[in-house]
Design a protein around this motif. Structure first.
Motif, PDB file in Angstrom:
ATOM      1  N   ASP A 365       0.866  -1.173   0.000  1.00 36.12           N
ATOM      2  CA  ASP A 365       0.000   0.000   0.000  1.00 36.12           C
ATOM      3  C   ASP A 365       0.907   1.228   0.000  1.00 36.12           C
ATOM      4  O   ASP A 365       1.416   1.652   1.039  1.00 36.12           O
ATOM      5  CB  ASP A 365      -0.897  -0.024   1.234  1.00 36.12           C
ATOM      6  CG  ASP A 365      -1.883   1.147   1.289  1.00 36.12           C
ATOM      7  OD1 ASP A 365      -1.699   2.113   0.525  1.00 36.12           O
ATOM      8  OD2 ASP A 365      -2.816   1.096   2.105  1.00 36.12           O
ATOM      9  N   ILE A 366       1.139   1.804  -1.178  1.00 34.77           N
ATOM     10  CA  ILE A 366       2.136   2.861  -1.327  1.00 34.77           C
ATOM     11  C   ILE A 366       1.779   4.093  -0.493  1.00 34.77           C
ATOM     12  O   ILE A 366       2.651   4.716   0.116  1.00 34.77           O
ATOM     13  CB  ILE A 366       2.311   3.214  -2.815  1.00 34.77           C
ATOM     14  CG1 ILE A 366       2.882   1.990  -3.561  1.00 34.77           C
ATOM     15  CG2 ILE A 366       3.225   4.419  -3.003  1.00 34.77           C
ATOM     16  CD1 ILE A 366       2.933   2.150  -5.069  1.00 34.77           C
ATOM     17  N   VAL A 367       0.512   4.404  -0.445  1.00 35.76           N
ATOM     18  CA  VAL A 367       0.077   5.545   0.371  1.00 35.76           C
ATOM     19  C   VAL A 367       0.064   5.161   1.843  1.00 35.76           C
ATOM     20  O   VAL A 367       0.629   5.853   2.697  1.00 35.76           O
ATOM     21  CB  VAL A 367      -1.308   6.044  -0.080  1.00 35.76           C
ATOM     22  CG1 VAL A 367      -1.802   7.153   0.843  1.00 35.76           C
ATOM     23  CG2 VAL A 367      -1.260   6.528  -1.519  1.00 35.76           C
ATOM     24  N   GLY A 368      -0.570   4.057   2.173  1.00 34.69           N
ATOM     25  CA  GLY A 368      -0.728   3.642   3.561  1.00 34.69           C
ATOM     26  C   GLY A 368       0.581   3.370   4.266  1.00 34.69           C
ATOM     27  O   GLY A 368       0.683   3.528   5.487  1.00 34.69           O
ATOM     28  N   ARG A 381       3.682   4.476 -15.255  1.00 39.83           N
ATOM     29  CA  ARG A 381       2.466   4.328 -16.044  1.00 39.83           C
ATOM     30  C   ARG A 381       1.446   3.518 -15.239  1.00 39.83           C
ATOM     31  O   ARG A 381       1.788   2.546 -14.574  1.00 39.83           O
ATOM     32  CB  ARG A 381       2.769   3.618 -17.369  1.00 39.83           C
ATOM     33  CG  ARG A 381       1.539   3.309 -18.218  1.00 39.83           C
ATOM     34  CD  ARG A 381       1.945   2.600 -19.516  1.00 39.83           C
ATOM     35  NE  ARG A 381       2.641   3.519 -20.411  1.00 39.83           N
ATOM     36  CZ  ARG A 381       3.530   3.140 -21.335  1.00 39.83           C
ATOM     37  NH1 ARG A 381       3.851   1.870 -21.466  1.00 39.83           N
ATOM     38  NH2 ARG A 381       4.092   4.040 -22.120  1.00 39.83           N
ATOM     39  N   GLU A 382       0.196   3.945 -15.296  1.00 35.90           N
ATOM     40  CA  GLU A 382      -0.919   3.222 -14.686  1.00 35.90           C
ATOM     41  C   GLU A 382      -0.713   3.020 -13.177  1.00 35.90           C
ATOM     42  O   GLU A 382      -0.906   1.928 -12.630  1.00 35.90           O
ATOM     43  CB  GLU A 382      -1.156   1.890 -15.415  1.00 35.90           C
ATOM     44  CG  GLU A 382      -1.559   2.110 -16.870  1.00 35.90           C
ATOM     45  CD  GLU A 382      -1.592   0.859 -17.722  1.00 35.90           C
ATOM     46  OE1 GLU A 382      -2.043   0.943 -18.864  1.00 35.90           O
ATOM     47  OE2 GLU A 382      -1.150  -0.215 -17.246  1.00 35.90           O
ATOM     48  N   TYR A 383      -0.321   4.087 -12.526  1.00 33.09           N
ATOM     49  CA  TYR A 383      -0.156   4.079 -11.074  1.00 33.09           C
ATOM     50  C   TYR A 383      -1.519   3.955 -10.404  1.00 33.09           C
ATOM     51  O   TYR A 383      -2.468   4.665 -10.758  1.00 33.09           O
ATOM     52  CB  TYR A 383       0.514   5.373 -10.625  1.00 33.09           C
ATOM     53  CG  TYR A 383       0.588   5.574  -9.132  1.00 33.09           C
ATOM     54  CD1 TYR A 383       1.557   4.933  -8.375  1.00 33.09           C
ATOM     55  CD2 TYR A 383      -0.328   6.410  -8.485  1.00 33.09           C
ATOM     56  CE1 TYR A 383       1.631   5.127  -7.000  1.00 33.09           C
ATOM     57  CE2 TYR A 383      -0.266   6.607  -7.107  1.00 33.09           C
ATOM     58  CZ  TYR A 383       0.713   5.965  -6.371  1.00 33.09           C
ATOM     59  OH  TYR A 383       0.780   6.161  -5.013  1.00 33.09           O
ATOM     60  N   THR A 384      -1.621   3.040  -9.439  1.00 36.84           N
ATOM     61  CA  THR A 384      -2.879   2.828  -8.722  1.00 36.84           C
ATOM     62  C   THR A 384      -2.746   3.042  -7.220  1.00 36.84           C
ATOM     63  O   THR A 384      -3.751   3.013  -6.507  1.00 36.84           O
ATOM     64  CB  THR A 384      -3.383   1.390  -8.950  1.00 36.84           C
ATOM     65  OG1 THR A 384      -2.445   0.467  -8.353  1.00 36.84           O
ATOM     66  CG2 THR A 384      -3.550   1.078 -10.432  1.00 36.84           C
ATOM     67  N   GLY A 385      -1.512   3.202  -6.747  1.00 40.57           N
ATOM     68  CA  GLY A 385      -1.274   3.309  -5.311  1.00 40.57           C
ATOM     69  C   GLY A 385      -0.922   1.990  -4.664  1.00 40.57           C
ATOM     70  O   GLY A 385      -0.677   1.939  -3.454  1.00 40.57           O
ATOM     71  N   TYR A 386      -0.872   0.902  -5.467  1.00 38.80           N
ATOM     72  CA  TYR A 386      -0.583  -0.424  -4.923  1.00 38.80           C
ATOM     73  C   TYR A 386       0.394  -1.168  -5.828  1.00 38.80           C
ATOM     74  O   TYR A 386       0.374  -1.017  -7.048  1.00 38.80           O
ATOM     75  CB  TYR A 386      -1.868  -1.244  -4.786  1.00 38.80           C
ATOM     76  CG  TYR A 386      -2.918  -0.580  -3.928  1.00 38.80           C
ATOM     77  CD1 TYR A 386      -2.860  -0.666  -2.539  1.00 38.80           C
ATOM     78  CD2 TYR A 386      -3.963   0.145  -4.506  1.00 38.80           C
ATOM     79  CE1 TYR A 386      -3.820  -0.049  -1.750  1.00 38.80           C
ATOM     80  CE2 TYR A 386      -4.932   0.764  -3.720  1.00 38.80           C
ATOM     81  CZ  TYR A 386      -4.845   0.668  -2.342  1.00 38.80           C
ATOM     82  OH  TYR A 386      -5.782   1.284  -1.563  1.00 38.80           O
ATOM     83  N   SER A 387       1.238  -1.981  -5.181  1.00 41.42           N
ATOM     84  CA  SER A 387       2.212  -2.788  -5.904  1.00 41.42           C
ATOM     85  C   SER A 387       2.228  -4.191  -5.299  1.00 41.42           C
ATOM     86  O   SER A 387       1.738  -4.408  -4.187  1.00 41.42           O
ATOM     87  CB  SER A 387       3.604  -2.143  -5.808  1.00 41.42           C
ATOM     88  OG  SER A 387       4.545  -2.803  -6.627  1.00 41.42           O
ATOM     89  N   VAL A 388       2.791  -5.145  -6.020  1.00 44.67           N
ATOM     90  CA  VAL A 388       2.840  -6.539  -5.567  1.00 44.67           C
ATOM     91  C   VAL A 388       3.929  -6.700  -4.506  1.00 44.67           C
ATOM     92  O   VAL A 388       5.059  -6.245  -4.689  1.00 44.67           O
ATOM     93  CB  VAL A 388       3.109  -7.484  -6.750  1.00 44.67           C
ATOM     94  CG1 VAL A 388       3.323  -8.917  -6.267  1.00 44.67           C
ATOM     95  CG2 VAL A 388       1.956  -7.419  -7.751  1.00 44.67           C
ATOM     96  N   LYS A 389       3.588  -7.344  -3.410  1.00 42.97           N
ATOM     97  CA  LYS A 389       4.544  -7.587  -2.332  1.00 42.97           C
ATOM     98  C   LYS A 389       5.118  -9.000  -2.357  1.00 42.97           C
ATOM     99  O   LYS A 389       6.279  -9.216  -2.007  1.00 42.97           O
ATOM    100  CB  LYS A 389       3.898  -7.328  -0.972  1.00 42.97           C
ATOM    101  CG  LYS A 389       4.861  -7.401   0.213  1.00 42.97           C
ATOM    102  CD  LYS A 389       4.167  -7.188   1.551  1.00 42.97           C
ATOM    103  CE  LYS A 389       3.678  -5.771   1.728  1.00 42.97           C
ATOM    104  NZ  LYS A 389       3.163  -5.525   3.108  1.00 42.97           N
ATOM    105  N   LYS A 390       4.325  -9.983  -2.757  1.00 45.45           N
ATOM    106  CA  LYS A 390       4.791 -11.369  -2.708  1.00 45.45           C
ATOM    107  C   LYS A 390       6.063 -11.564  -3.527  1.00 45.45           C
ATOM    108  O   LYS A 390       6.984 -12.276  -3.108  1.00 45.45           O
ATOM    109  CB  LYS A 390       3.703 -12.313  -3.220  1.00 45.45           C
ATOM    110  CG  LYS A 390       2.559 -12.546  -2.256  1.00 45.45           C
ATOM    111  CD  LYS A 390       1.568 -13.540  -2.838  1.00 45.45           C
ATOM    112  CE  LYS A 390       0.449 -13.859  -1.863  1.00 45.45           C
ATOM    113  NZ  LYS A 390      -0.540 -14.791  -2.447  1.00 45.45           N
TER     114      LYS A 390
END
Length: 540
Positions: A365-368, A381-390
């Protein structure tokens, strides 16, 4: 042996005839050159060639071409294509099932295609040579080696037939220009190979209790588990049950895995994943890794192994796709930088229950987590505020890549790709109608911190969405429920940010249906075949 490539230089020498001195003046058989004629003679030769087959499989990921895992996530409703704002739009062509997004990309999978067939060639070569090898000193080695080889061939063909559906089916080492096979024939070979592996690799060949020596090697349990995945996909997508193996036999194989006592669920879900379990120690510029369950833990049924010794001089054994998954040029220990592919769909984030322990273990959770102030939105590109952690690179607090070798964040990554986990065995057994289905289903949910609910096909599929998020499984789970189901789930319009400005991801059900869920055949391969190969629908 558990890292595949210890002997790769020797293997390449065997394949190419690189080791030589002056031949006898009588021109008799060389005593110093390893070649095809004098190599495949002993059990040691067979074991070495088997390591070459593992290496061939590893190179489907370590060569740096478009990886099956990344493609599986981009195609699913888990993720968007992402990558850099000024990068080419190949990932958008995949994400939208629309080649007009990047019309010049007619060879998206050419490297992938070549890597897989090179690995299959190695397996076919060893299988062809087995009858000429002297196994008299250890007769049990023959079926084990053949079983491992056939499993690897089956796994590579399974990846290929899911990606492209119609592929040439080679069962011997040949350069013959073969047409694309009926997919049913490819699946039947896969099943035959897995049934052989399940029945001929001794259960104690690589016991889980000896994980240091087993990690990454094929077992009969891996073969039984992969057989179930193949069966569920084929019978689901094609609506046919003609693979020569019964549903009851497939289920029994899973029950064998469960009753073996070799596997179990790791107590804390987040400890399965390095980035989810590492804690940054800023004062000492280290990572506390004590919570990590480790590679080859008791939940791992089969994993693709990597080393951190890759370089730019031809040594290729790292997890080359992992860098694609990292946050775009952003180190935030324990997370390491990468190229920003597979930005996470907010719809998945919102679908997780807040009580589900898997949520925080699966995604960043990039913001959190307070990362956004250090994140350059203009570059993503296509930033949503979330990235894969696994699956993401890891880094020390000072930004140094947390790898061995040359600590190159692009090529030194060595996180395992866990292809089959024990949780999958439990849920597949429940789906296939085990008398213990409720118990198996409950075990997975209870580990996630969730309450018990009745087991059903719909509930199992929903559970799989969260349990296996970002593990390269979701897209194929959707597709095996039917093309219409997959198209409906994946199609969407989502607001995102690209280059710091408002943008949209628009995926249409019609585009997905036009392709029937399958990918572009590389134009180079069509050309090299003189038109024997033909393009898949929707990609012309």
């Amino acid at each position: 042996m558990n890292k595949y490539t210890h002997n790769i230089l020797i293997i390449l020498g065997v394949s190419l005839g690189l080791f030589s001195c002056t031949d006898s003046f009588l021109d008799t058989e060389s005593m110093t050159e390893i070649n095809e004629e004098n190599f495949y003679k002993t059990i040691a030769d067979a074991e070495m060639a088997l390591v070459g087959c593992y290496d061939g499989f590893q190179r489907t990921s370590s060569n740096g071409n478009l990886a099956f895992y990344v493609v599986s996530e981009v195609l699913s409703d888990n993720c968007f294509g992402g990558t850099g704002h000024t990068d080419g739009r190949a990932y958008q062509a995949l994400d939208r099932f629309d080649i007009s997004q990047s019309s010049s990309d007619n060879n998206l999978f050419n490297g992938t295609w070549s890597d897989y067939y090179a690995g299959i060639f190695r397996c076919n070569k060893l299988l062809q040579k087995l009858d000429g090898i002297d196994f008299s000193s250890d007769p049990a080695a023959r079926p084990r080696i053949e079983g491992e080889t056939r499993f690897l061939r089956a796994l590579m063909y399974f990846d290929m037939v899911r990606l492209f559906e119609r592929i040439p089916l080679l069962t011997e080492p040949t350069t013959e220009n073969l047409p694309q096979a009926d997919p049913a024939d490819t699946y039947k070979l896969i099943v035959e190979d897995l049934v052989f592996a399940a029945g001929n690799i001794p259960a104690n060949a690589y016991p889980k209790a000896d994980a240091a020596n087993n990690d990454g090697r094929v077992t009969s349990y891996a073969a039984k588990s992969l057989l179930a995945r193949v069966y569920l996909f084929y019978t689901g997508y094609y609506g046919a049950d003609d693979l020569g193996v019964t549903r009851a036999a497939v289920l029994q194989g899973l029950e064998d895995v469960i009753s073996s006592g070799e596997f179990g669920l790791i107590e804390e879900y987040h400890t399965l994943w390095p980035a989810a379990s590492y804690v940054a120690d800023v004062d000492n510029n280290t990572l506390d890794k004590s919570a990590y369950a480790g590679m080859g833990n008791r939940e791992t049924v089969f994993a693709e192994k990597f080393n951190n010794t890759s370089n730019y001089n031809g040594d290729v054994d790292g997890n080359r796709w992992l860098v694609m998954m990292g946050m775009r040029n952003t180190n935030w220990s324990p997370y390491g930088k990468g190229w920003g592919a597979c930005t996470v769909n907010p719809a998945l984030v919102n679908a997780f229950s807040n009580d589900d322990k898997r949520k925080v273990a699966s995604l960043i959770d990039i913001v959190g987590e307070g990362i956004e102030s250090s994140f350059d939105l203009r570059d993503q590109r296509e930033y949503t505020g979330y990235s894969v952690k696994k699956y993401t690179p890891t880094a020390l607090p000072d930004g140094t890549s947390d790898t061995g070798g040359e600590k190159d964040f692009q090529i030194s990554q060595d996180q395992d790709y866990v292809i089959i986990r024990y949780a999958d065995v439990l849920l597949m057994a429940a789906e296939l109608g085990s008398s213990n289905a409720q118990s198996y289903y409950d075990q997975v949910r209870q580990r996630a911190g969730l309450s018990v609910r009745p087991v059903s096909q719909a509930n199992i599929m929903e559970e799989r969405r969260f349990e296996f998020a970002f593990e390269g499984i979701r897209y194929w789970d959707l597709l095996r429920q039917g093309l219409d189901t997959a198209a409906t789930a994946i199609a969407q319009t989502q607001s995102v940010t690209s280059g710091g400005s408002d943008d949209q991801v628009v995926i249409t059900a019609d585009n997905i249906k036009k392709t029937r869920g399958f990918m572009q055949i590389p134009n180079t391969q069509i050309t090299l075949s003189n038109g024997v190969l033909t393009q898949n629908a929707g990609w012309n």
